[in-house]
Design a protein around this motif. Structure first.
Motif, PDB file in Angstrom:
ATOM      1  N   GLU A  10       0.746  -1.185  -0.022  1.00  0.00           N
ATOM      2  CA  GLU A  10       0.107  -0.038   0.139  1.00  0.00           C
ATOM      3  C   GLU A  10       1.038   1.192   0.017  1.00  0.00           C
ATOM      4  OE1 GLU A  10      -3.820  -1.835   1.561  1.00  0.00           O
ATOM      5  OE2 GLU A  10      -3.633   0.073   0.531  1.00  0.00           O
ATOM      6  N   VAL A  11       0.429   2.418  -0.481  1.00  0.00           N
ATOM      7  CA  VAL A  11       0.963   3.780  -0.608  1.00  0.00           C
ATOM      8  C   VAL A  11      -0.201   4.626  -0.050  1.00  0.00           C
ATOM      9  CG1 VAL A  11       1.949   5.561  -1.796  1.00  0.00           C
ATOM     10  CG2 VAL A  11       2.710   3.186  -2.534  1.00  0.00           C
ATOM     11  N   LYS A  12       0.136   5.136   1.018  1.00  0.00           N
ATOM     12  CA  LYS A  12      -0.693   6.216   1.610  1.00  0.00           C
ATOM     13  C   LYS A  12      -0.069   7.693   1.987  1.00  0.00           C
ATOM     14  CE  LYS A  12      -4.176   3.194   2.244  1.00  0.00           C
ATOM     15  NZ  LYS A  12      -5.506   3.460   1.547  1.00  0.00           N
ATOM     16  N   ALA A  16      -3.452   9.790   6.366  1.00  0.00           N
ATOM     17  CA  ALA A  16      -4.678   8.586   6.114  1.00  0.00           C
ATOM     18  C   ALA A  16      -4.459   7.376   7.037  1.00  0.00           C
ATOM     19  CB  ALA A  16      -4.311   8.305   4.612  1.00  0.00           C
ATOM     20  N   SER A  17      -5.007   6.351   6.739  1.00  0.00           N
ATOM     21  CA  SER A  17      -5.221   5.224   7.571  1.00  0.00           C
ATOM     22  C   SER A  17      -4.950   4.128   6.612  1.00  0.00           C
ATOM     23  CB  SER A  17      -6.620   4.869   8.018  1.00  0.00           C
ATOM     24  OG  SER A  17      -7.101   5.891   8.994  1.00  0.00           O
ATOM     25  N   VAL A  18      -4.525   2.946   6.903  1.00  0.00           N
ATOM     26  CA  VAL A  18      -4.197   1.726   6.211  1.00  0.00           C
ATOM     27  C   VAL A  18      -4.902   0.645   6.967  1.00  0.00           C
ATOM     28  CG1 VAL A  18      -1.901   1.044   7.260  1.00  0.00           C
ATOM     29  CG2 VAL A  18      -2.540   0.452   4.832  1.00  0.00           C
ATOM     30  N   LYS A  19      -5.368  -0.495   6.203  1.00  0.00           N
ATOM     31  CA  LYS A  19      -6.097  -1.533   6.934  1.00  0.00           C
ATOM     32  C   LYS A  19      -5.358  -2.800   6.035  1.00  0.00           C
ATOM     33  CE  LYS A  19     -10.348  -3.415   8.317  1.00  0.00           C
ATOM     34  NZ  LYS A  19     -11.797  -3.409   8.555  1.00  0.00           N
ATOM     35  N   ARG A  87       2.071   8.451   9.490  1.00  0.00           N
ATOM     36  CA  ARG A  87       3.205   9.398   9.427  1.00  0.00           C
ATOM     37  C   ARG A  87       4.424   8.757   8.491  1.00  0.00           C
ATOM     38  NH1 ARG A  87       2.482   9.395  15.311  1.00  0.00           N
ATOM     39  NH2 ARG A  87       4.156   7.782  15.380  1.00  0.00           N
ATOM     40  N   SER A  88       5.168   9.715   8.261  1.00  0.00           N
ATOM     41  CA  SER A  88       6.052   9.090   7.302  1.00  0.00           C
ATOM     42  C   SER A  88       7.035   7.971   8.021  1.00  0.00           C
ATOM     43  CB  SER A  88       7.079  10.195   6.829  1.00  0.00           C
ATOM     44  OG  SER A  88       7.554  10.996   7.787  1.00  0.00           O
ATOM     45  N   ASP A  89       7.088   8.160   9.415  1.00  0.00           N
ATOM     46  CA  ASP A  89       7.818   7.050  10.063  1.00  0.00           C
ATOM     47  C   ASP A  89       7.111   5.913  10.459  1.00  0.00           C
ATOM     48  OD1 ASP A  89       7.948   8.858  13.291  1.00  0.00           O
ATOM     49  OD2 ASP A  89       6.417   8.210  11.953  1.00  0.00           O
ATOM     50  N   ASP A  90       5.912   5.773   9.853  1.00  0.00           N
ATOM     51  CA  ASP A  90       5.121   4.661   9.854  1.00  0.00           C
ATOM     52  C   ASP A  90       5.506   3.786   8.604  1.00  0.00           C
ATOM     53  OD1 ASP A  90       2.311   6.321  10.980  1.00  0.00           O
ATOM     54  OD2 ASP A  90       3.628   4.842  12.277  1.00  0.00           O
ATOM     55  N   THR A  91       6.030   4.195   7.814  1.00  0.00           N
ATOM     56  CA  THR A  91       6.661   3.561   6.510  1.00  0.00           C
ATOM     57  C   THR A  91       7.496   2.201   7.055  1.00  0.00           C
ATOM     58  OG1 THR A  91       6.822   5.184   5.133  1.00  0.00           O
ATOM     59  CG2 THR A  91       8.262   3.586   4.615  1.00  0.00           C
ATOM     60  N   ALA A  92       6.953   0.970   6.707  1.00  0.00           N
ATOM     61  CA  ALA A  92       7.225  -0.230   7.464  1.00  0.00           C
ATOM     62  C   ALA A  92       6.648  -1.328   6.612  1.00  0.00           C
ATOM     63  CB  ALA A  92       7.079  -0.100   8.794  1.00  0.00           C
ATOM     64  N   VAL A  93       7.212  -2.601   6.879  1.00  0.00           N
ATOM     65  CA  VAL A  93       6.645  -4.075   6.784  1.00  0.00           C
ATOM     66  C   VAL A  93       5.999  -4.355   7.897  1.00  0.00           C
ATOM     67  CG1 VAL A  93       7.095  -6.357   5.960  1.00  0.00           C
ATOM     68  CG2 VAL A  93       8.459  -4.497   4.952  1.00  0.00           C
ATOM     69  N   PHE A  94       4.727  -4.654   7.735  1.00  0.00           N
ATOM     70  CA  PHE A  94       3.727  -5.177   8.724  1.00  0.00           C
ATOM     71  C   PHE A  94       3.845  -6.603   8.418  1.00  0.00           C
ATOM     72  CE2 PHE A  94       2.597  -1.068  10.561  1.00  0.00           C
ATOM     73  CZ  PHE A  94       2.861  -0.259   9.567  1.00  0.00           C
ATOM     74  N   TYR A  95       3.976  -7.351   9.454  1.00  0.00           N
ATOM     75  CA  TYR A  95       3.737  -8.908   9.674  1.00  0.00           C
ATOM     76  C   TYR A  95       2.758  -9.315  10.416  1.00  0.00           C
ATOM     77  CZ  TYR A  95       8.276  -9.252   7.496  1.00  0.00           C
ATOM     78  OH  TYR A  95       9.365  -9.066   6.822  1.00  0.00           O
ATOM     79  N   VAL A 119       3.960  -1.116   3.680  1.00  0.00           N
ATOM     80  CA  VAL A 119       3.133   0.241   3.663  1.00  0.00           C
ATOM     81  C   VAL A 119       4.098   1.403   3.703  1.00  0.00           C
ATOM     82  CG1 VAL A 119       1.576   1.630   5.017  1.00  0.00           C
ATOM     83  CG2 VAL A 119       1.174  -0.746   5.214  1.00  0.00           C
ATOM     84  N   THR A 120       3.764   1.956   2.341  1.00  0.00           N
ATOM     85  CA  THR A 120       4.847   3.405   2.188  1.00  0.00           C
ATOM     86  C   THR A 120       3.880   4.628   2.617  1.00  0.00           C
ATOM     87  OG1 THR A 120       5.960   1.950   0.621  1.00  0.00           O
ATOM     88  CG2 THR A 120       6.153   4.471   0.554  1.00  0.00           C
ATOM     89  N   VAL A 121       4.336   5.554   3.472  1.00  0.00           N
ATOM     90  CA  VAL A 121       3.654   6.769   3.629  1.00  0.00           C
ATOM     91  C   VAL A 121       4.296   7.897   3.108  1.00  0.00           C
ATOM     92  CG1 VAL A 121       2.546   8.156   5.484  1.00  0.00           C
ATOM     93  CG2 VAL A 121       2.755   5.648   5.732  1.00  0.00           C
ATOM     94  N   SER A 122       3.548   8.451   1.949  1.00  0.00           N
ATOM     95  CA  SER A 122       4.663   9.577   1.370  1.00  0.00           C
ATOM     96  C   SER A 122       3.625  10.633   0.639  1.00  0.00           C
ATOM     97  CB  SER A 122       5.422   8.806   0.353  1.00  0.00           C
ATOM     98  OG  SER A 122       5.945  10.019  -0.548  1.00  0.00           O
TER      99      SER A 122
END
Lengths: 123, 110
Positions: A10-12, A16-19, A87-95, A119-122
């Protein structure tokens, strides 16, 4: 065989929110906790929380309380993790990872993992 | 909850043994026999190597062993092999009914 299959990348935008979803197969979905773990690029693992698919009960890490919501749909053996106010620092791989349970007793370790969702936040 | 403390890196030659430490507090590592260890190769999901301090899941080589003394847990890998080169993370249950990971240790096989 036990499998946890996660949704795609996902790119957000910030704010925003991501699910992210995690579909389980090969075992009784309601018999095992599902945990969520975050890994920022080049960084370590960070536990976010867990859900009991049987009861829907959740337990979140202090850092994420108020921003994370974990849910499940037992009809389709799927767990979800929603993170809001990105936030931009939420950019991560979620397992997602299965918490070990046996004979109705669950123990705090993770025996099977999903493949991860980037999930990329940008802006 | 602060992350558990691991060395950033360790290295060893093939055939040698190495030990990775994981230091916490009496509220996590020292308070419970619920330390687990995970191996992660680049771009891959973590893999469970040790649970409940010293137990190996089926299929994990007996070259991997775990122990704990006080607030410090340890992972020992004997007979190092090239495929052991990876990142290793410890994890512990905590008194807050949460989990915490270590910062991770990069193992280099020379």
């Amino acid at each position: 065989q036990v499998q946890l299959v996660q949704s795609g990348a996902e790119v957000k935008e910030p704010g925003a929110s991501v699910k992210v979803s995690c579909k389980a197969s090969g075992y009784t979905f309601t018999g095992y906790y599902i945990h969520w773990v975050r890994q920022a690029p080049g960084q370590g693992l960070e536990w976010m929380g867990r859900i009991d698919p049987n009861s829907g009960g959740t337990n979140y890490a202090q850092k994420f309380r108020g921003r994370v919501t974990m849910t499940r749909d037992t009809s389709i053996n799927t767990a979800y993790m929603e993170l809001s106010r990105l936030r931009s620092d939420d950019t991560a791989v979620f397992y997602c990872a299965r918490g070990y349970c046996s004979g109705g007793t669950c123990r705090p370790f993770f025996d099977y993992w999903g493949q991860g969702t980037l999930v990329t936040v940008s802006s | 909850q602060s992350a558990l403390t691991q060395p950033a890196s360790v290295s060893g030659s093939p055939g040698q043994s190495i030990t990775i430490s994981c230091t916490g507090t009496s509220s996590d590592v020292g308070g419970y026999n619920y330390v687990s260890w995970y191996q992660q190769h680049p771009g891959k999901a973590p893999k469970l190597m040790i649970y409940d301090v010293s137990n190996r899941p089926s299929g994990v080589s007996n070259r991997f062993s775990g122990s704990k003394s006080g607030n410090t847990a340890s992972l020992t890998i004997s007979g190092l092999q090239a495929e052991d080169e990876a990142d290793y993370y410890c994890s512990s249950y905590t008194s807050s009914v949460t989990m915490v990971f270590g910062g991770g240790t990069k193992l280099t096989v020379l």
